[in-house]
Design an enzyme around this catalytic site. Structure first.
Site, PDB file in Angstrom:
ATOM      1  N   GLU A  53       0.802  -1.226   0.000  1.00 20.53           N
ATOM      2  CA  GLU A  53       0.000   0.000   0.000  1.00 20.53           C
ATOM      3  C   GLU A  53       0.839   1.282   0.000  1.00 20.53           C
ATOM      4  O   GLU A  53       1.786   1.416   0.768  1.00 20.53           O
ATOM      5  CB  GLU A  53      -0.909  -0.014   1.227  1.00 20.53           C
ATOM      6  N   LYS A 115      -8.051   2.526  -2.878  1.00 21.19           N
ATOM      7  CA  LYS A 115      -8.405   2.373  -1.477  1.00 21.19           C
ATOM      8  C   LYS A 115      -9.008   3.695  -1.021  1.00 21.19           C
ATOM      9  O   LYS A 115      -8.305   4.704  -0.943  1.00 21.19           O
ATOM     10  CB  LYS A 115      -7.134   2.010  -0.699  1.00 21.19           C
ATOM     11  N   ASN A 185     -10.320  -6.800   7.862  1.00 24.62           N
ATOM     12  CA  ASN A 185      -9.462  -5.733   8.389  1.00 24.62           C
ATOM     13  C   ASN A 185      -9.309  -5.907   9.894  1.00 24.62           C
ATOM     14  O   ASN A 185     -10.295  -5.895  10.628  1.00 24.62           O
ATOM     15  CB  ASN A 185     -10.065  -4.365   8.070  1.00 24.62           C
ATOM     16  N   GLU A 215      -5.965  -7.941   6.254  1.00 21.60           N
ATOM     17  CA  GLU A 215      -5.574  -6.532   6.130  1.00 21.60           C
ATOM     18  C   GLU A 215      -5.161  -5.946   7.482  1.00 21.60           C
ATOM     19  O   GLU A 215      -5.837  -6.166   8.485  1.00 21.60           O
ATOM     20  CB  GLU A 215      -6.762  -5.699   5.631  1.00 21.60           C
ATOM     21  N   SER A 216      -4.100  -5.177   7.451  1.00 24.87           N
ATOM     22  CA  SER A 216      -3.609  -4.383   8.601  1.00 24.87           C
ATOM     23  C   SER A 216      -2.864  -5.205   9.644  1.00 24.87           C
ATOM     24  O   SER A 216      -2.972  -6.430   9.697  1.00 24.87           O
ATOM     25  CB  SER A 216      -4.755  -3.649   9.310  1.00 24.87           C
TER      26      SER A 216
END
Ligand code: IGP
Length: 256
Positions: A53, A115, A185, A215-216
């Site tokens: 990202e 995003k 997420n 995600e994350s």
């Protein structure tokens, strides 16, 4: 916080629409070379895949990195082995823009994700017009009818939706609209709390045939290995890549 972020993104889109009407964005979207098949690029393999990202800042972490040249960063990501590039285009809190996405698109050949906080068709058309192959749809921000119609539009434009969830109920809602790429997420976008175990608890609800994205909350290669062991086909990483050497970090993360 999530509703505030969505309201801000919609108001910024309304502003852009004053100078670039719906029909103009629509024809720009249809004039683009066809989207890259992101589902193929992210399909389950014997190795974990990474979406890297481009992220300057976030409401929970503040400023992360300058990133004066998003295209150069994206080229490093591609060189380091990323399977796709995510570009934060939200301007208020993440300090991104559609121009960032266009620059990244022109510089790499892997799929590119818009995003942002997307709530209406205009934003999906903008994404395609800027060259995006993927669009993020956040289940918690959308009612089911809107989620379904945005997912349909994304598909009609030849793109893929990354449908983001944060609970079992949201995973079910994502599957209900036929999502083929489901993200979990770890960060709750209303409270900003992190729960790295959430992916592991929800992974079993996502059937094989649907690509699973964690995600994350990835800081180290051990975190990537943790998500992989819990069933992640793909891991989406931002902060750890923009605050460290991107190529070295990706190489390390892809070696798990
Ligand atoms: O920087 P991190 O912790 O590696 O996280 C990346 C990505 O998952 C995160 O930026 C994100 C996930 N879902 C979002 C929705 C909107 C904005 C940002 C996000």
């Amino acid at each position: 916080m999530l509703s505030e972020l969505l309201a801000g993104a919609l108001s910024d889109a309304a502003e852009r629409r004053l100078t670039r009407p719906f029909a103009a964005v629509e024809s720009a979207a249809l004039d683009r070379a066809p989207a890259i098949d992101a589902l193929h690029a992210l399909s389950p393999a014997d190795r974990v895949k990474i979406i890297a990202e481009v992220k300057r800042a976030s409401p929970s972490r503040g400023t992360l990195a300058e990133i004066s040249d998003p295209a150069a960063l994206a080229v490093s990501y591609e060189f380091g082995g990323a399977s796709a590039i995510s570009v934060l285009t939200e301007g208020r809190r993440f300090l991104g823009s559609l121009a960032d996405l266009e620059q990244v698109r022109a510089a790499v050949s892997v799929p590119v994700l818009r995003k942002d906080f997307i709530g209406e068709p205009y934003q999906v058309l903008e994404a395609r017009a800027a060259g995006a192959d993927l669009v993020l749809l956040i289940v918690a921000a959308l009612d089911q009818a809107t989620l379904g119609s945005l997912q349909t539009l994304v598909r009609e434009l030849g793109m893929t939706a990354l449908v983001e969830t944060h609970s079992a109920e949201e995973v079910d809602r994502a599957l209900d609209v036929g999502a083929s790429l489901v993200g979990v997420n770890a960060r709750n976008l209303s409270t900003f709390e992190l729960d790295q175990e959430l992916f592991g608890r929800l992974a079993d609800r996502i059937p094989s045939g649907v690509v699973r994205v964690a995600e994350s909350a990835v800081k180290t290669a051990a975190d990537v290995a943790h998500y992989r062991a819990a069933g992640a086909d793909v891991v989406l990483v931002g902060e750890a890549l923009v605050t460290n050497d991107p190529i070295l970090t990706l190489t390390e993360f892809l070696a798990v």
